[in-house]
Scaffold this motif. Structure first.
Motif, PDB file in Angstrom:
ATOM      1  N   ASP A 126       4.976  -0.124 -11.046  1.00 44.09           N
ATOM      2  CA  ASP A 126       4.726  -1.731 -12.795  1.00 44.09           C
ATOM      3  C   ASP A 126       2.868  -1.692 -12.306  1.00 44.09           C
ATOM      4  N   LEU A 127       2.273  -1.935 -11.579  1.00 43.35           N
ATOM      5  CA  LEU A 127       1.272  -2.780 -11.444  1.00 43.35           C
ATOM      6  C   LEU A 127       0.622  -0.987 -10.436  1.00 43.35           C
ATOM      7  N   ILE A 128      -0.176  -0.525 -10.659  1.00 46.75           N
ATOM      8  CA  ILE A 128      -1.391   0.455  -9.448  1.00 46.75           C
ATOM      9  C   ILE A 128      -2.700  -0.464  -9.505  1.00 46.75           C
TER      10      ILE A 128
ATOM     11  N   ASP B  47      -0.732  -0.755  -4.584  1.00 47.66           N
ATOM     12  CA  ASP B  47      -1.776  -0.786  -3.916  1.00 47.66           C
ATOM     13  C   ASP B  47      -2.413   0.457  -3.485  1.00 47.66           C
ATOM     14  N   GLU B  48      -3.474   0.928  -4.226  1.00 47.76           N
ATOM     15  CA  GLU B  48      -3.825   2.312  -4.326  1.00 47.76           C
ATOM     16  C   GLU B  48      -5.533   2.638  -3.937  1.00 47.76           C
ATOM     17  N   VAL B  49      -5.492   1.353  -3.407  1.00 47.32           N
ATOM     18  CA  VAL B  49      -7.714   1.047  -3.540  1.00 47.32           C
ATOM     19  C   VAL B  49      -7.932   1.769  -2.712  1.00 47.32           C
TER      20      VAL B  49
ATOM     21  N   GLU C  11       0.767  -1.246   0.254  1.00 46.76           N
ATOM     22  CA  GLU C  11      -0.227  -0.512   0.038  1.00 46.76           C
ATOM     23  C   GLU C  11       1.129   1.222   0.328  1.00 46.76           C
ATOM     24  N   THR C  12       0.725   2.436  -0.513  1.00 47.73           N
ATOM     25  CA  THR C  12       1.144   3.077  -0.875  1.00 47.73           C
ATOM     26  C   THR C  12       1.523   4.147   0.125  1.00 47.73           C
ATOM     27  N   VAL C  13       0.108   3.908   0.919  1.00 49.26           N
ATOM     28  CA  VAL C  13       0.085   4.541   2.375  1.00 49.26           C
ATOM     29  C   VAL C  13      -0.848   3.878   3.276  1.00 49.26           C
TER      30      VAL C  13
END
Length: 439
Positions: A274-276, A251-253, A218-220
């Motif tokens: 590479d993937l979001i 993971d920007e969910v 997770e980015t944050v």
């Protein structure tokens, strides 16, 4: 239904019907007493008896655009009259425009969007893409994380929910940076980043870089505590992935689409994944949707090779219509900018003022409309307050008309990105009163 109209049902009626027939997630069913909600608008929801609540949970931190936004409602209704469903194998204009609009706010290296039904299966498919692209198996994720409740996503998750569900192979966990409760005896953000990266680097070396397909982060981290990465950490992860040919999945969910005051949380850091993966805020959950934003390199892997994955409702036209309308509203109504301004000018100073008044607020952290208050018995030992304390606090907040997001010993302050300064002022007063009541 307006909040002042007399509802034909009582809250007790609805709760009784619900608990008699609905099986609830993450719950022991016998002791449930769910809050019955009848409607909502913007940052407010109300029950069947007309009581209103400021929704500072954004439900599950997903109603970024607020409740019942007329642009989204109108787009869904319009699509209903055109085409209600279509197989993912067909070309569909609404789906194509939704993907185009998502990509317009993603890093320039991203090429295509694979649509899913939500965040869990977005992470599931991102893991699959990484494994197929690299020919490797292992996935490294963090202990303090949540990635969803499907097979690989729940095993990639780092909290207690993973343990009864460990049926997927090839998962390795590491500690990420969390200076307030450092696993690395760090005293500064720079030390925390350096030592967390060394821990990650040694894990990669000992697991065998040639066996690692992806790092899923997770980015944050959201549910785990709204843990902003210290300077240099994500850049170091990217460099480590590049060194060993490992796919970086961010993971920007929860953190994406305005939640942190940026289109994507990664925009605040010098990192390109590479993937979001995304879901939640892309359309505020009006219709279930999620997806994987795919880099040019990984997309090209499947130009002449079949991707062995798909979903019946991938890019469902009602969901796609809501995505298009949501992104247009974000753009035209300056909603991302509002989230950034609310965070900097109202939530940050307001929450820090609360911490100055209440000794058991150990730390305030966050960005945009994505904040956490970490509550402790003692600021010196940082011992977390217990579940009984948090239960009482939740009750006090609800009694005062605020719908909170409570996780462990934390209050997550996560209103919609459309929240107003006046609503923040009201919420801060409620937090203050409730904290005083339980102290």
């Amino acid at each position: 239904m307006s909040p002042t109209r007399t509802a034909p049902l009582t809250n007790t009626d609805v709760a009784a019907l619900d608990t008699a027939h609905v099986f609830h997630s993450w719950s022991a069913q016998k002791t449930l007493n769910p809050l019955a909600l009848a409607g909502g608008s913007g940052s407010t929801v109300w029950d069947h008896e007309g009581r209103t609540y400021l929704d500072f949970s954004s439900q599950l931190v997903n109603t970024n655009i607020g409740h019942q936004h007329p642009r989204l409602i109108g787009a869904i209704k319009e699509q209903l009259d055109i085409l209600t469903t279509v197989a993912p194998s067909h070309a569909n204009h609404t789906r194509a425009v939704a993907a185009q609009k998502i990509l317009s706010h993603a890093p320039s290296t991203m090429d295509k969007v694979f649509f899913t039904n939500g965040g869990a299966d977005a992470n599931e498919n991102a893991i699959r893409m990484a494994r197929l692209h690299t020919g490797r198996d292992k996935v490294i994720s963090r202990y303090r994380s949540y990635h969803g409740n499907t097979g690989a996503a729940i095993v990639a998750t780092g909290d207690w929910r993973r343990i009864p569900n460990e049926y997927s192979r090839g998962h390795v966990h590491v500690f990420g940076p969390y200076l307030y409760r450092s696993e690395f005896w760090a005293e500064t953000p720079e030390q925390e980043a350096e030592r967390a990266l060394q821990h990650l680097r040694r894990t990669v070396e000992l697991e065998g870089p040639q066996s690692i397909a992806a790092m899923l982060l997770e980015t944050v981290p959201g549910t785990a505590g709204i843990l902003l990465p210290p300077p240099g950490y994500l850049e170091g992860v990217r460099a480590l992935c590049d060194q060993h040919g490992i796919v970086l999945i961010l993971d920007e969910v929860m953190a994406g689409f305005g939640r942190t005051g940026d289109w994507f949380a990664l925009d605040a850091f010098n990192v390109r994944p590479d993937l979001i993966t995304f879901a939640k805020g892309v359309n505020s959950g009006y219709v279930p949707v999620g997806g994987v934003i795919i880099s040019e390199e990984i997309s090209a892997t499947f130009n002449d090779r079949v991707f062995p994955g798909g979903l019946t409702y991938s890019g469902h036209p009602l969901a796609a219509a809501s995505v298009v309308a949501s992104i247009e509203a974000f753009e035209q109504e300056n909603i991302v900018e509002n989230a950034a301004r609310i965070g900097a000018d109202h939530l940050e100073p307001g929450l820090k003022a609360l911490a100055a008044r209440h000794e058991f607020i150990g730390e305030v952290r966050g960005r945009g409309v994505f904040w956490a208050l970490e509550l402790v018995e003692d600021r010196t030992t940082r011992k977390p307050v217990n579940a009984g304390f948090m239960g009482k606090l939740k009750t006090e907040l609800l009694n005062r008309g605020l719908l909170p997001f409570i996780a462990d010993n934390r209050v997550h302050v996560v209103p919609p990105a459309v929240v107003t300064p006046e609503e923040v002022r009201q919420a801060l007063a409620i937090y203050d009163d409730a904290l005083t009541a339980v102290s």
